[in-house]
Design an enzyme around this catalytic site. Structure first.
Site, PDB file in Angstrom:
ATOM      1  CG  HIS A 163      32.790  -8.700  47.423  1.00  0.00           C
ATOM      2  ND1 HIS A 163      32.593  -9.688  46.479  1.00  0.00           N
ATOM      3  CD2 HIS A 163      31.766  -8.834  48.312  1.00  0.00           C
ATOM      4  CE1 HIS A 163      31.511 -10.386  46.802  1.00  0.00           C
ATOM      5  NE2 HIS A 163      30.997  -9.886  47.911  1.00  0.00           N
ATOM      6  CB  CYS A 212      22.307  -0.867  48.620  1.00  0.00           C
ATOM      7  SG  CYS A 212      23.282   0.530  48.014  1.00  0.00           S
ATOM      8  CG  ASN A 255      28.087 -20.098  50.275  1.00  0.00           C
ATOM      9  OD1 ASN A 255      28.323 -20.196  51.477  1.00  0.00           O
ATOM     10  ND2 ASN A 255      28.049 -18.933  49.656  1.00  0.00           N
ATOM     11  CE  LYS A 297      24.555 -18.023  46.367  1.00  0.00           C
ATOM     12  NZ  LYS A 297      25.322 -16.750  46.175  1.00  0.00           N
ATOM     13  CG  ASP A 329      35.169 -16.287  51.551  1.00  0.00           C
ATOM     14  OD1 ASP A 329      35.294 -16.714  50.393  1.00  0.00           O
ATOM     15  OD2 ASP A 329      34.179 -15.645  51.933  1.00  0.00           O
ATOM     16  N   GLY A 386      28.269  -3.425  44.226  1.00  0.00           N
ATOM     17  CA  GLY A 386      29.347  -2.945  43.363  1.00  0.00           C
ATOM     18  C   GLY A 386      29.028  -3.072  41.884  1.00  0.00           C
ATOM     19  CD  GLU A 387      28.578  -8.217  40.171  1.00  0.00           C
ATOM     20  OE1 GLU A 387      27.565  -8.630  39.558  1.00  0.00           O
ATOM     21  OE2 GLU A 387      29.308  -8.955  40.862  1.00  0.00           O
TER      22      GLU A 387
END
EC number: 2.7.2.1
Length: 400
Positions: free
Chosen positions: A210, A286, A10, A17, A150, A335-336
């Site tokens: 997501h 966040c 990626n 990554k 994507d 989100g997780e």
């Protein structure tokens, strides 16, 4: 160790990554991140055999040096990994309208990625560098490189979802339309949600969220995407780490006319200086916003705007479910893990039957999946995403 090992790459503009994954069972044998490309502190971190490692790549190093290090230093310690690699999977941010599924990379595909680069100017050129370097580093796998887009999962959107109310020729002649992003993640959690709901994928009606430094929401009807919040580029939609998401387009003219800002200045403002960073004036993280929500005005302001926008998207996408919403799914780093984001957002949607169970919500963090709603209320769930596994599986399937 199976013979279905895939190297997943990626490539971003300033990072890479990487992972080696068994496409059959999802086992991860190597994972890492090379970052700070083109800077004095360029470095690489990786995990292998349960150990964590880090090394400097050298001042100004970039994709070529990083892949060289992966091949000649990391994999040199584990020759059996290199020997069993069967394919290389590349995450590609933008495939335009041309690609509705993953494809084996050839010259035509490389040209297609170039043609879509104007819609992802930071990402697609970096992906092309990654492909070129992978072909150099693994010549025996030259015909085993696969592009996973994507944008592909969103290509099932109907015209009323993807068209903007602009002169139609801008779409026909220049491809200006909604494309979306994070499709690989939305696809993965849709498959996993179907299992948790004990339904065939083609019967699932869900809204997938997501949420990471970038964020998007997708409406999934009968297992297919029918709308998504990101647009021509990943700037549209939700409040993000440094991206504004939805704004009145005339703000751009006002910034230019009244404040004398150039197009480049405005682009930088909207993509790198807005979102949570803009609202807090401190950080795009966040975790800061969540930790300081009760005590700091900037954190409360940012969280409230973030959750208001998210709730609006979930609410509006409910209208696309044709009478039945099976669940809302949260995934991605925020989100997780950000229980407060989930609770505040769904707390605004009581009219749709949502009620969060505080204890279940706190339990579904740090890699744990699960339902977070109170018994008897509209279903909401957390599913950790695994984009790398999807990329590995597609690469394995297409090169078998």
């Amino acid at each position: 160790m199976s013979s279905k090992l895939v190297l997943v790459l990626n490539c971003g503009s300033s990072s890479l990554k990487f992972a080696i994954i068994d496409a059959l069972n999802g086992d991860e044998y190597l994972s890492g991140l090379a970052e700070c490309f083109h800077l004095p502190e360029a470095r690489i971190k990786w995990k292998m055999d349960g150990g964590k490692h880090e090394a400097a790549l050298g001042a100004g190093a970039a994709h070529s040096e990083a892949l060289n290090f992966i091949v000649n230093t990391i994999l040199a310690q584990k020759p059996e990994l290199s020997a069993q690699l069967t394919a290389i999977g590349h995450r590609i941010v933008h495939g335009g309208e041309k690609y509705t599924s993953s494809v084996v990379i050839d010259e035509t595909v490389i040209q297609g990625i170039k043609d879509s680069a104007s819609f992802a100017p930071l990402h697609n050129p970096a992906h092309l560098i990654g492909i070129a370097e992978a072909l150099k580093s693994f010549p025996h796998l030259a015909d085993k490189n696969v592009a996973v887009f994507d944008t592909a999962f969103h290509q099932t959107m109907p015209e009323e979802s993807y068209l903007y109310a602009l002169p139609y020729k801008l779409y026909k002649e220049h491809g200006i339309r909604r494309y979306g992003a994070h499709g690989t993640s939305h696809f993965y959690v849709t498959q996993e949600a179907a299992k948790m709901l004990n339904k065939p994928v083609e019967e699932v009606n869900i809204i997938t969220c997501h949420l990471g430094n970038g964020g998007s929401v997708s409406a999934i009807r009968n297992g297919k995407c029918v709308d998504t919040s990101m647009g021509l580029t990943p700037l549209e939609g939700l409040v993000m780490g440094t991206r504004s998401g939805d704004i009145d387009p005339a703000i751009v003219f006002h910034l230019h006319d009244a404040l004398g800002m150039s197009v480049d200045d405005i682009n930088k403002l909207l993509t790198k200086e807005s979102g949570l960073l803009g609202l807090t004036e401190v950080t795009s993280d966040c975790r800061y916003v969540e930790d300081n929500y009760a005590t700091k005005e900037d954190a409360k302001r940012a969280m409230d705007v973030y959750c208001h926008r998210l709730a609006k998207y979930i609410g509006s996408y409910t209208a696309l479910m044709e009478g039945r919403l099976d669940a809302v799914v949260f995934t991605g780093g925020i989100g997780e893990n950000a229980a407060m984001v989930r609770e505040l957002s769904l707390g605004k949607l009581g009219v749709l039957g949502f009620e969060v169970d505080h204890e279940r919500n706190l339990a579904a963090r740090f890699g744990k999946s699960g339902f977070i709603n109170k018994e008897g209320t509209t279903l909401a769930m957390v599913i950790p995403t695994n984009e790398e596994l999807v990329i590995a599986q597609d690469a394995c399937r297409l090169t078998a």
